[in-house]
Scaffold this active site. Structure first.
Site, PDB file in Angstrom:
ATOM      1  N   HIS A  40      -5.382   0.136  12.570  1.00 53.75           N
ATOM      2  CA  HIS A  40      -4.965   0.283  11.177  1.00 53.75           C
ATOM      3  C   HIS A  40      -6.195   0.650  10.344  1.00 53.75           C
ATOM      4  O   HIS A  40      -7.261   0.077  10.525  1.00 53.75           O
ATOM      5  CB  HIS A  40      -4.356  -1.043  10.700  1.00 53.75           C
ATOM      6  CG  HIS A  40      -3.993  -1.049   9.254  1.00 53.75           C
ATOM      7  ND1 HIS A  40      -3.012  -0.225   8.739  1.00 53.75           N
ATOM      8  CD2 HIS A  40      -4.477  -1.768   8.210  1.00 53.75           C
ATOM      9  CE1 HIS A  40      -2.916  -0.448   7.424  1.00 53.75           C
ATOM     10  NE2 HIS A  40      -3.786  -1.370   7.092  1.00 53.75           N
ATOM     11  N   CYS A  62      -1.420   5.032   7.235  1.00 53.42           N
ATOM     12  CA  CYS A  62      -2.518   4.237   6.701  1.00 53.42           C
ATOM     13  C   CYS A  62      -3.799   5.051   6.539  1.00 53.42           C
ATOM     14  O   CYS A  62      -4.573   4.804   5.627  1.00 53.42           O
ATOM     15  CB  CYS A  62      -2.764   2.979   7.533  1.00 53.42           C
ATOM     16  SG  CYS A  62      -3.143   3.278   9.261  1.00 53.42           S
TER      17      CYS A  62
END
Length: 183
Positions: free
Chosen positions: A120, A19
């Site tokens: 994330h 990510c």
């Protein structure tokens, strides 16, 4: 006709734990960085480490903020940490290329959500007057709207506590502090 002036924002979808790489490429709006490039940065940041502290042990990505900052520096850009005590009204949005957010994320294996919380990375970028959420976990970019909607979006994320916001700005803007409008 894809790739024309009406084409939507560049958007990479999630792969492994990359990510951070996707967030970088999505905020830059082009495929600039690869897993290999991020791993090289990790080696540069911790040349003597047997277990590199800047990525996951599994070698699937999950890079930390130092990798993102080093990647941006290689392009004469900087990531500026946003102090949540400041009013979002003070963001000088015209000086800011985009945003990279670090948010809690539930880990799922198949359809089972585990009680583990990982961090994330996701990108937000403005294109032709509209801000987009370019989270690599989304199937497609999601329009946020204009400056008012962007501030509300960021406020919503910051109110969730364990979230950090980084402004992606040209190095000259960082050095001048021009990303912050005067009170």
């Amino acid at each position: 006709p894809s790739g024309g002036p009406a084409a939507g924002p560049y958007h990479e979808r999630q792969r492994l734990e990359l990510c951070a790489v996707h967030a970088l490429n999505n905020v830059l709006q082009r495929p600039c960085f690869t897993q290999e490039a991020a791993d090289e940065i990790c080696k540069r940041l911790a040349p003597d480490a047997r277990l590199n502290p800047h990525r996951s042990l599994l070698g699937t990505g999950n890079y930390d903020v130092n990798v993102i900052m080093a990647a941006l520096q290689s392009l004469e850009l900087a990531a500026v940490w946003w102090d949540k005590r400041r009013s979002l009204e003070r963001l000088a949005l015209g000086q800011i290329l985009g945003f990279i957010l670090n948010v809690p994320s539930h880990v799922s294996l198949g359809f089972v959500a585990l009680p583990l919380r990982r961090k994330h990375w996701l990108a937000v970028r403005q294109l032709r007057g509209t801000y987009y959420n370019l989270d690599s976990k989304l199937r497609a970019p999601v329009a946020i709207g204009g400056e008012t909607e962007l501030r509300a979006f960021l406020r919503d994320f910051l109110s969730q506590g364990l979230c950090e916001v980084f402004l992606v700005v040209p190095r000259a803007v960082e050095e001048a502090g021009a990303w912050l409008s005067p009170e």
